[in-house]
Design an enzyme around this catalytic site. Structure first.
Site, PDB file in Angstrom:
ATOM      1  N   TYR A 187       1.654   5.088  -2.847  1.00  0.00           N
ATOM      2  CA  TYR A 187       1.930   6.523  -2.620  1.00  0.00           C
ATOM      3  C   TYR A 187       3.350   6.881  -3.039  1.00  0.00           C
ATOM      4  CZ  TYR A 187      -2.603   6.185  -0.751  1.00  0.00           C
ATOM      5  OH  TYR A 187      -3.932   5.930  -0.665  1.00  0.00           O
ATOM      6  N   HIS A 238      -9.909   0.287 -11.243  1.00  0.00           N
ATOM      7  CA  HIS A 238      -9.506   1.313 -10.260  1.00  0.00           C
ATOM      8  C   HIS A 238      -8.043   1.694 -10.452  1.00  0.00           C
ATOM      9  CE1 HIS A 238      -8.259   3.109  -6.465  1.00  0.00           C
ATOM     10  NE2 HIS A 238      -7.501   2.063  -6.180  1.00  0.00           N
ATOM     11  N   PHE A 239      -7.182   0.669 -10.571  1.00  0.00           N
ATOM     12  CA  PHE A 239      -5.775   1.089 -10.542  1.00  0.00           C
ATOM     13  C   PHE A 239      -5.264   1.584 -11.887  1.00  0.00           C
ATOM     14  CE2 PHE A 239      -4.849  -3.655 -10.419  1.00  0.00           C
ATOM     15  CZ  PHE A 239      -4.116  -3.762 -11.587  1.00  0.00           C
ATOM     16  N   HIS A 240      -6.038   1.364 -12.964  1.00  0.00           N
ATOM     17  CA  HIS A 240      -5.624   2.031 -14.201  1.00  0.00           C
ATOM     18  C   HIS A 240      -6.060   3.500 -14.194  1.00  0.00           C
ATOM     19  CE1 HIS A 240      -4.527  -1.986 -15.551  1.00  0.00           C
ATOM     20  NE2 HIS A 240      -3.753  -1.361 -16.432  1.00  0.00           N
ATOM     21  N   HIS A 251       0.813  -1.218   0.000  1.00  0.00           N
ATOM     22  CA  HIS A 251       0.000   0.000   0.000  1.00  0.00           C
ATOM     23  C   HIS A 251       0.846   1.267   0.000  1.00  0.00           C
ATOM     24  CE1 HIS A 251      -3.566   2.124  -0.490  1.00  0.00           C
ATOM     25  NE2 HIS A 251      -3.106   2.988   0.373  1.00  0.00           N
ATOM     26  N   ARG A 294     -10.597 -10.759 -12.227  1.00  0.00           N
ATOM     27  CA  ARG A 294      -9.337 -10.196 -12.694  1.00  0.00           C
ATOM     28  C   ARG A 294      -8.351 -11.350 -12.879  1.00  0.00           C
ATOM     29  NH1 ARG A 294      -6.200  -7.539  -7.443  1.00  0.00           N
ATOM     30  NH2 ARG A 294      -4.679  -7.045  -9.030  1.00  0.00           N
ATOM     31  N   ARG A 295      -7.179 -11.061 -13.461  1.00  0.00           N
ATOM     32  CA  ARG A 295      -6.076 -12.017 -13.585  1.00  0.00           C
ATOM     33  C   ARG A 295      -6.544 -13.378 -14.116  1.00  0.00           C
ATOM     34  NH1 ARG A 295      -2.502 -10.914  -8.084  1.00  0.00           N
ATOM     35  NH2 ARG A 295      -1.372  -9.191  -8.994  1.00  0.00           N
TER      36      ARG A 295
HETATM   37 FE1  HAS Z   1      -5.999   1.936  -4.514  1.00  0.00          FE
HETATM   38  C1  HAS Z   1      -6.316  -1.495  -4.656  1.00  0.00           C
HETATM   39  C2  HAS Z   1      -8.132   2.043  -1.855  1.00  0.00           C
HETATM   40  C3  HAS Z   1      -5.419   5.339  -4.164  1.00  0.00           C
HETATM   41  C4  HAS Z   1      -3.350   1.722  -6.710  1.00  0.00           C
HETATM   42  N1  HAS Z   1      -5.047   0.417  -5.523  1.00  0.00           N
HETATM   43  C5  HAS Z   1      -5.356  -0.915  -5.470  1.00  0.00           C
HETATM   44  C6  HAS Z   1      -4.495  -1.642  -6.353  1.00  0.00           C
HETATM   45  C7  HAS Z   1      -3.622  -0.736  -6.898  1.00  0.00           C
HETATM   46  C8  HAS Z   1      -3.991   0.560  -6.374  1.00  0.00           C
HETATM   47  C9  HAS Z   1      -2.479  -1.027  -7.857  1.00  0.00           C
HETATM   48  O1  HAS Z   1      -9.237   0.069   0.205  1.00  0.00           O
HETATM   49  C10 HAS Z   1      -4.570  -3.134  -6.654  1.00  0.00           C
HETATM   50  C11 HAS Z   1      -3.578  -3.946  -5.912  1.00  0.00           C
HETATM   51  C12 HAS Z   1      -3.699  -5.382  -6.315  1.00  0.00           C
HETATM   52  O2  HAS Z   1      -3.040  -5.759  -7.305  1.00  0.00           O
HETATM   53  O3  HAS Z   1      -4.448  -6.125  -5.679  1.00  0.00           O
HETATM   54  N2  HAS Z   1      -6.693   3.416  -3.289  1.00  0.00           N
HETATM   55  C13 HAS Z   1      -7.593   3.255  -2.295  1.00  0.00           C
HETATM   56  C14 HAS Z   1      -7.898   4.552  -1.691  1.00  0.00           C
HETATM   57  C15 HAS Z   1      -7.127   5.471  -2.341  1.00  0.00           C
HETATM   58  C16 HAS Z   1      -6.363   4.752  -3.334  1.00  0.00           C
HETATM   59  C17 HAS Z   1      -8.849   4.841  -0.566  1.00  0.00           C
HETATM   60  N3  HAS Z   1      -4.667   3.275  -5.297  1.00  0.00           N
HETATM   61  C18 HAS Z   1      -4.582   4.603  -5.000  1.00  0.00           C
HETATM   62  C19 HAS Z   1      -3.474   5.191  -5.709  1.00  0.00           C
HETATM   63  C20 HAS Z   1      -2.886   4.178  -6.418  1.00  0.00           C
HETATM   64  C21 HAS Z   1      -3.650   2.978  -6.160  1.00  0.00           C
HETATM   65  C22 HAS Z   1      -3.080   6.649  -5.605  1.00  0.00           C
HETATM   66  C23 HAS Z   1      -1.695   4.179  -7.311  1.00  0.00           C
HETATM   67  C24 HAS Z   1      -0.974   5.225  -7.598  1.00  0.00           C
HETATM   68  N4  HAS Z   1      -7.042   0.551  -3.485  1.00  0.00           N
HETATM   69  C25 HAS Z   1      -7.803   0.794  -2.387  1.00  0.00           C
HETATM   70  C26 HAS Z   1      -8.270  -0.486  -1.823  1.00  0.00           C
HETATM   71  C27 HAS Z   1      -7.738  -1.504  -2.613  1.00  0.00           C
HETATM   72  C28 HAS Z   1      -6.982  -0.821  -3.650  1.00  0.00           C
HETATM   73  C29 HAS Z   1      -9.108  -0.704  -0.644  1.00  0.00           C
HETATM   74  C30 HAS Z   1      -7.870  -3.027  -2.424  1.00  0.00           C
HETATM   75  C31 HAS Z   1      -9.148  -3.550  -2.929  1.00  0.00           C
HETATM   76  C32 HAS Z   1      -9.181  -5.047  -3.020  1.00  0.00           C
HETATM   77  O4  HAS Z   1     -10.282  -5.591  -2.924  1.00  0.00           O
HETATM   78  O5  HAS Z   1      -8.162  -5.735  -3.238  1.00  0.00           O
HETATM   79  C33 HAS Z   1      -7.069   6.969  -2.022  1.00  0.00           C
HETATM   80  O6  HAS Z   1      -5.740   7.369  -1.797  1.00  0.00           O
HETATM   81  C34 HAS Z   1      -7.686   7.798  -3.096  1.00  0.00           C
HETATM   82  C35 HAS Z   1      -7.816   9.262  -2.687  1.00  0.00           C
HETATM   83  C36 HAS Z   1      -8.010  10.129  -3.889  1.00  0.00           C
HETATM   84  C37 HAS Z   1      -8.940  11.072  -4.023  1.00  0.00           C
HETATM   85  C38 HAS Z   1      -9.046  11.829  -5.323  1.00  0.00           C
HETATM   86  C39 HAS Z   1      -8.511  13.255  -5.239  1.00  0.00           C
HETATM   87  C40 HAS Z   1      -8.620  13.910  -6.576  1.00  0.00           C
HETATM   88  C41 HAS Z   1      -7.662  14.689  -7.170  1.00  0.00           C
HETATM   89  C42 HAS Z   1      -7.918  15.210  -8.550  1.00  0.00           C
HETATM   90  C43 HAS Z   1      -8.441  16.640  -8.536  1.00  0.00           C
HETATM   91  C44 HAS Z   1      -8.747  17.104  -9.918  1.00  0.00           C
HETATM   92  C45 HAS Z   1      -8.704  18.392 -10.341  1.00  0.00           C
HETATM   93  C46 HAS Z   1      -9.011  18.699 -11.777  1.00  0.00           C
HETATM   94  C47 HAS Z   1      -8.361  19.530  -9.466  1.00  0.00           C
HETATM   95  C48 HAS Z   1      -9.896  11.416  -2.953  1.00  0.00           C
HETATM   96  C49 HAS Z   1      -6.381  15.053  -6.499  1.00  0.00           C
HETATM   97  C50 HAS Z   1     -10.515  18.640 -11.943  1.00  0.00           C
HETATM   98  C51 HAS Z   1     -10.911  19.114 -13.282  1.00  0.00           C
HETATM   99  C52 HAS Z   1     -12.011  18.697 -13.932  1.00  0.00           C
HETATM  100  C53 HAS Z   1     -12.415  19.408 -15.147  1.00  0.00           C
HETATM  101  C54 HAS Z   1     -12.834  17.496 -13.510  1.00  0.00           C
END
Ligand code: HAS
Length: 538
Positions: free
Chosen positions: A200, A350-352, A196, A413-414
């Site tokens: 980050y 999700h992760f893509h 995890h 998946r996989r």
């Molecule tokens: Fe995740 C599984 C929960 C963030 C990558 N995640 C994965 C896996 C990967 C991955 C690779 O709780 C699969 C692993 C595997 O092979 O089994 N993830 C989260 C949560 C966050 C999160 C709560 N993940 C990431 C990031 C990754 C990543 C970052 C890679 C870089 N994830 C999980 C959970 C699993 C999981 C479970 C396991 C599930 C399972 O069943 O196995 C948080 O950090 C996300 C917080 C992000 C936000 C978004 C903020 C938005 C921003 C953009 C602003 C846009 C603007 C422009 C200003 C709250 C900063 C807007 C303009 C417009 C015009 C629209």
């Protein structure tokens, strides 16, 4: 190139366009392992090291040791080559998570360990430069970009210790045949203790680009310097004690600890939300500087299609994609909802939208920027360079859209769906998954097209004649802060690292003792294609 090629092939296997266990001499799971290890582990770490070298030396104006940075590169290359050789020889078909009981050749595990040690050496090159800078600049705030890169590597240092233990103490002796089996739950827990924070570590270099380059590229300033520092240091604290949210379905770990780490996972979304608001405010500030007006009409003044600022959309499209990656992460973090999506196609969707969205676009854009900048080459085909992130964004949304819907319908998946579920001749055939797998494939082909275009731009730029550069211009132009707050709490790493270590001990002490007390029977090794126990070093 190899990593992306295997990504496109995945979508063809899954849609049933390829109905075999291998293509062009590479097995399905071998290709999936290459795709994950190359893209998620090797590319991301090389990029983080390179960006760190560039930003730390530029911002501190202190030379880094050439011996140290060369040593780091050589060791990383050696480790990567060992792991790659094992994968290509078909001796390490264990996917990027290398969970036992899937078993690899010792060269794979040792290669990864050596690769990680090489990346540590990079951090050790920056520390003396940073200490010299602090001595020569008493009372000055550490440049924001340096804080971000150090935060990434502090997280990396904490995260890689449990996986080093897993690899060196559990997996290598097992793979060499010195032990007859391995504790699968313990290995998985140590892996996710690393896995995890790893996400980050992938994200932080891109966050550094968002905070320090994006506002300037948009024509403005960073809205709040404090928000950047707070995001970086809070990610040090919150990244590690959450790995159990990848193990909600694993036995041997109590529901209470899964619940506690699930709640902490929701907390880690807060720094990203802070980032969302700060960057939106920075974009608004820039747009208003450029004549933007109104409550929403200012969005029209954001430089989406300015060829001179071709790097901007790599960062901006990443942000748009991450909005959806983040929201779906919050779904996964909810213990009960994760039961519906766990191990389905929802997860790669999700992760893509996270690692293949903001992280990968940051790597593509900034690599082109750094390589051409260092070699004093022009970026040729600027229109094409500008179009690539939009093509990639369209591809990832279509790809992930297909996989999200497929995941909700139970698509795993996989899995080589072309052999079974997407094969009308198979008793497991699922015609209702046709549309989602094919939408995923269309998205994958569009993503593949974006990569091809990227290499056209990169190679054409590399062979172009060098251009004159203005003397004294920094390689990486960074933004000024609009609000340059001076808040002592975010000016020192030590208290944040201390809290991070305490939280890790608190979050993992009981789950790991419970696993050790459970006395799981050691598992022998397997290969993904076969239910029969594999040979010792298969
Ligand atoms: Fe995740 C599984 C929960 C963030 C990558 N995640 C994965 C896996 C990967 C991955 C690779 O709780 C699969 C692993 C595997 O092979 O089994 N993830 C989260 C949560 C966050 C999160 C709560 N993940 C990431 C990031 C990754 C990543 C970052 C890679 C870089 N994830 C999980 C959970 C699993 C999981 C479970 C396991 C599930 C399972 O069943 O196995 C948080 O950090 C996300 C917080 C992000 C936000 C978004 C903020 C938005 C921003 C953009 C602003 C846009 C603007 C422009 C200003 C709250 C900063 C807007 C303009 C417009 C015009 C629209």
């Amino acid at each position: 190139m190899l990593g992306s090629y295997h990504g496109v092939l995945q979508t063809l296997f899954r849609a049933g366009v390829i109905r075999g266990s291998s293509f062009a001499g590479i097995e399905y799971y071998q290709g999936l392992t290459a795709h994950g290890v190359i893209n998620a582990l090797v590319l991301t770490t090389f990029f983080a090291v390179a960006l760190g070298h560039a930003l730390v030396s530029q911002e501190l104006q202190e030379p880094l040791t050439i011996f140290g940075s060369t040593l780091s590169m050589v060791v990383m290359l050696l480790g990567a080559a060992m792991a790659a050789a094992a994968i290509l020889a078909g001796k390490a078909t264990v996917l990027y998570t290398f969970y036992p009981p899937l078993k690899a050749h010792p060269a794979f595990y040792l290669g990864l360990a050596i690769f990680i040690v090489g990346s540590w050496v990079a951090l050790y090159c920056w520390i003396p430069a940073y200490l010299r800078w602090r001595k020569n600049n008493p009372g000055k705030k550490t440049p924001l970009a340096v804080v971000g890169m150090f935060a990434a590597f502090i997280i990396w240092q904490i995260a890689t210790l449990p996986v080093a233990f897993e690899v060196l103490v559990l997996l290598v002796p097992w793979s060499l045949g010195w032990t007859s089996g391995v504790n699968v739950v313990l290995s998985r827990t140590l892996f996710w203790f690393f896995g995890h924070p790893l996400v980050y570590f992938w994200l932080l270099p891109t966050y550094v680009l968002y905070y320090t380059m994006l506002p300037r590229l948009a024509g403005g300033k960073l809205y709040s310097d404090f928000a950047g520092r707070m995001t970086f240091v809070s990610l040090i604290v919150l990244s590690s004690p959450l790995g159990l949210h990848h193990q909600f379905a694993d036995p041997g770990i109590s529901s209470s600890w899964k619940g506690i780490q699930g709640a902490l996972t929701l907390l880690i979304a807060v720094p990203s939300m802070l980032t969302a608001f700060t960057l939106a405010a920075s974009l608004e500030f820039a747009a208003r500087q450029n004549g933007g007006r109104g409550l929403f009409a200012w969005w029209k003044k954001v430089p989406y299609f300015d060829r001179e600022r071709w790097l901007f959309p790599y960062l901006f499209c990443g942000l748009v994609i991450f909005l959806f990656g983040g929201i779906t992460g919050i779904v996964n973090a909810s213990y009960s909802m994760d039961n519906i999506v766990h191990n389905t196609a929802w997860l790669p969707a999700h992760f893509h939208l996270t690692v293949a969205g903001p992280v990968f676009l940051g790597i593509l854009g900034m690599s082109l920027f750094l390589i051409t900048g260092l070699l004093k080459k022009p970026v040729v085909s600027q229109s094409m360079a500008l179009a690539i992130p939009y093509v990639w964004m369209a591809g990832t949304f279509i790809f992930s859209g297909g996989l999200f819907l497929g995941g909700l319908r139970g698509e795993p998946r996989r899995t080589n769906l072309g052999l079974t579920y997407m094969n009308p001749a198979s008793p497991s055939y699922r015609p209702d998954w046709w549309i989602t797998t094919h939408v995923g494939m269309v998205g994958g082909l569009i993503m593949g097209t974006a990569i091809l275009l990227y290499f056209v731009v990169l190679i054409r730029s590399l062979v172009a004649a060098p251009v004159a550069v203005r003397a004294g211009e920094p390689l990486i132009p960074l933004s000024e802060a609009y609000h340059d707050e001076n808040i002592p709490a975010v000016r020192n790493f030590a208290p944040w690292v201390t809290v991070a270590v305490l939280l890790v001990v608190l979050a993992y002490y009981v789950p790991i003792s419970d696993i050790l007390k459970s006395k799981f029977k050691p598992a022998p090794g397997y290969h993904p294609d076969s239910p029969v126990v594999a040979g010792i070093t298969r």
